[in-house]
Design an enzyme around this catalytic site. Structure first.
Site, short mmCIF file in Angstrom:
data_model
loop_
_atom_site.label_atom_id
_atom_site.label_comp_id
_atom_site.label_asym_id
_atom_site.label_seq_id
_atom_site.Cartn_x
_atom_site.Cartn_y
_atom_site.Cartn_z
N ALA A 15 1.59 6.90 -14.15
CA ALA A 15 2.56 5.96 -14.75
C ALA A 15 3.03 4.93 -13.71
CB ALA A 15 3.76 6.71 -15.29
N ASN B 112 0.82 -1.22 0.00
CA ASN B 112 0.00 0.00 0.00
C ASN B 112 0.85 1.27 0.00
OD1 ASN B 112 -2.43 1.75 0.69
ND2 ASN B 112 -1.14 2.03 2.51
N LYS C 229 1.37 3.95 -11.09
CA LYS C 229 0.26 3.06 -10.75
C LYS C 229 -0.09 2.12 -11.91
CE LYS C 229 -0.24 4.17 -6.49
NZ LYS C 229 0.04 3.18 -5.45
N SER D 23 -4.36 2.39 -8.53
CA SER D 23 -5.25 3.55 -8.54
C SER D 23 -6.02 3.53 -9.85
CB SER D 23 -4.44 4.85 -8.44
OG SER D 23 -5.26 5.96 -8.76
N TYR E 118 2.46 10.03 -11.50
CA TYR E 118 1.77 9.18 -10.53
C TYR E 118 0.99 8.08 -11.25
CZ TYR E 118 -1.26 7.75 -6.68
OH TYR E 118 -1.93 7.01 -5.73
#
Lengths: 82, 248
Positions: free
Chosen positions: B158, B90, B160, B143, B156
């Site tokens: 990319a 996480n 995820k 995400s 971000y």
């Protein structure tokens, strides 16, 4: 009680389904059919459990043969002298 | 308590707050022994005051991007419990920057934590799980922007997107060892960071959610419970969107 070399050999025999007499200096990643990605994870996992160590990544990457594996384990204070 | 995770040994990264904290708490409520990781010392202890969790949640402070620290953490779990049943990747960081204004420093940091850290943790977990006949479950928090993309979130999204690709490839490679690898892709989620966001813009985004509300961390945690439990024993390589049917 098994010696460390016996424990070491047994893991190779179990993971790669090979005979003990094949475990020598020519037993390498390149020449062993079952020594693929999954075989490698299984080998590392079994060795870590048996000898209570956690290998560094560079040691996992260079662990390409039966002989070299013993050299690496010696770095983690596993002795094969008896 | 339904005991869906009774006796399972779990490691949740980034459990200091928000989604990670909710996952750790929900796993504990379901009977798991939870190692709650956070990089900042004391971050888990700050919320770990509830008696309900004091015996079942163990704080574990280390940097997932640091090989030596991560290795030490796994050794600690292995020595104490002899096994690891569930890993929830996480931990992640997010900087939102528009094209032309992307900071190389932030970009490197995001890839280090969100991608390299995830891979490192997955590799370590698979080494422990590989020798367990019952395997294990690895859950990567991605995400919806990793699936759909979003303005101002090029890097971000990319990272995820990479997490999703990691999930699908790892599931294929580890399937024969009974190690399941899945991803939860949250949509807009109510976290501490959200409170500081522009509330007008937030309203516009909520208007795009068919269910009319943003996700609560518990919504994400419940989906993780499913993937961690034996209820999902034949589910692997999947990306489950927990986003209230968002139109992006």
């Amino acid at each position: 009680m098994m010696t460390n070399i016996e424990k070491y050999k047994n893991i190779f025999i179990r993971v790669f389904d090979v005979r003990e007499d094949s475990l020598n200096e020519s037993f390498t990643f390149a020449d062993t059919e079952k020594w693929d990605s999954l075989g490698h994870i299984t080998l590392i996992s079994e060795l870590e459990n048996e000898f209570d160590v956690m290998f560094d990544t560079e040691d996992i990457l260079s662990f390409g043969s039966f002989e070299n594996g013993m050299k690496i384990l010696k770095k983690y204070r596993v002795s094969f002298d008896n | 308590m339904a005991d869906l995770l009774k006796g399972k040994v779990c490691l949740v990264t980034g459990a200091g707050r928000g989604i990670g904290r909710a996952i750790a708490q929900q796993f504990a409520k379901e009977g798991a022994i939870v190692y709650a990781n956070e990089v900042r010392q004391g971050a888990v202890d700050e919320w770990l005051t509830d008696d309900l969790f004091s015996n079942s949640i163990i704080p574990l402070y280390f940097n997932i991007s640091d090989e030596s620290e991560a290795k030490g953490a796994f050794k600690q779990i292995k020595d104490k419990r002899g096994r690891l049943d569930v890993l929830v990747n996480n931990a992640g960081i997010e900087y939102n920057e528009l094209i032309g204004m992307i900071s190389p420093k932030h970009m490197t940091k995001m890839f280090e934590v969100n991608v390299y850290g995830t891979i490192e943790m997955l590799q370590l977990a698979s080494r422990v799980m590989a020798r367990q006949p019952e395997g294990g479950s690895i859950i990567n928090i991605s995400s919806m922007v990793g699936v759909k993309g979003n303005k101002g979130q090029l890097v971000y999204s990319a990272t995820k997107g990479a997490v999703i690709a990691i999930t699908k490839s790892a599931a294929k490679e580890l399937g024969s060892k009974n190690i399941r690898v899945n991803s939860i892709a949250p949509g807009l989620t109510k976290t501490e960071m959200m409170d500081a966001a522009d509330q007008e813009k937030l309203k516009d985004r909520i208007n795009n959610i068919s269910m009319g509300r943003i996700a609560q961390p518990l919504d994400i945690a419940n989906a993780c419970v499913f993937l961690a439990s034996d209820l999902s024993s034949y589910v692997s390589g999947q990306v489950i969107g927990v986003e209230g049917c968002t139109i992006m």
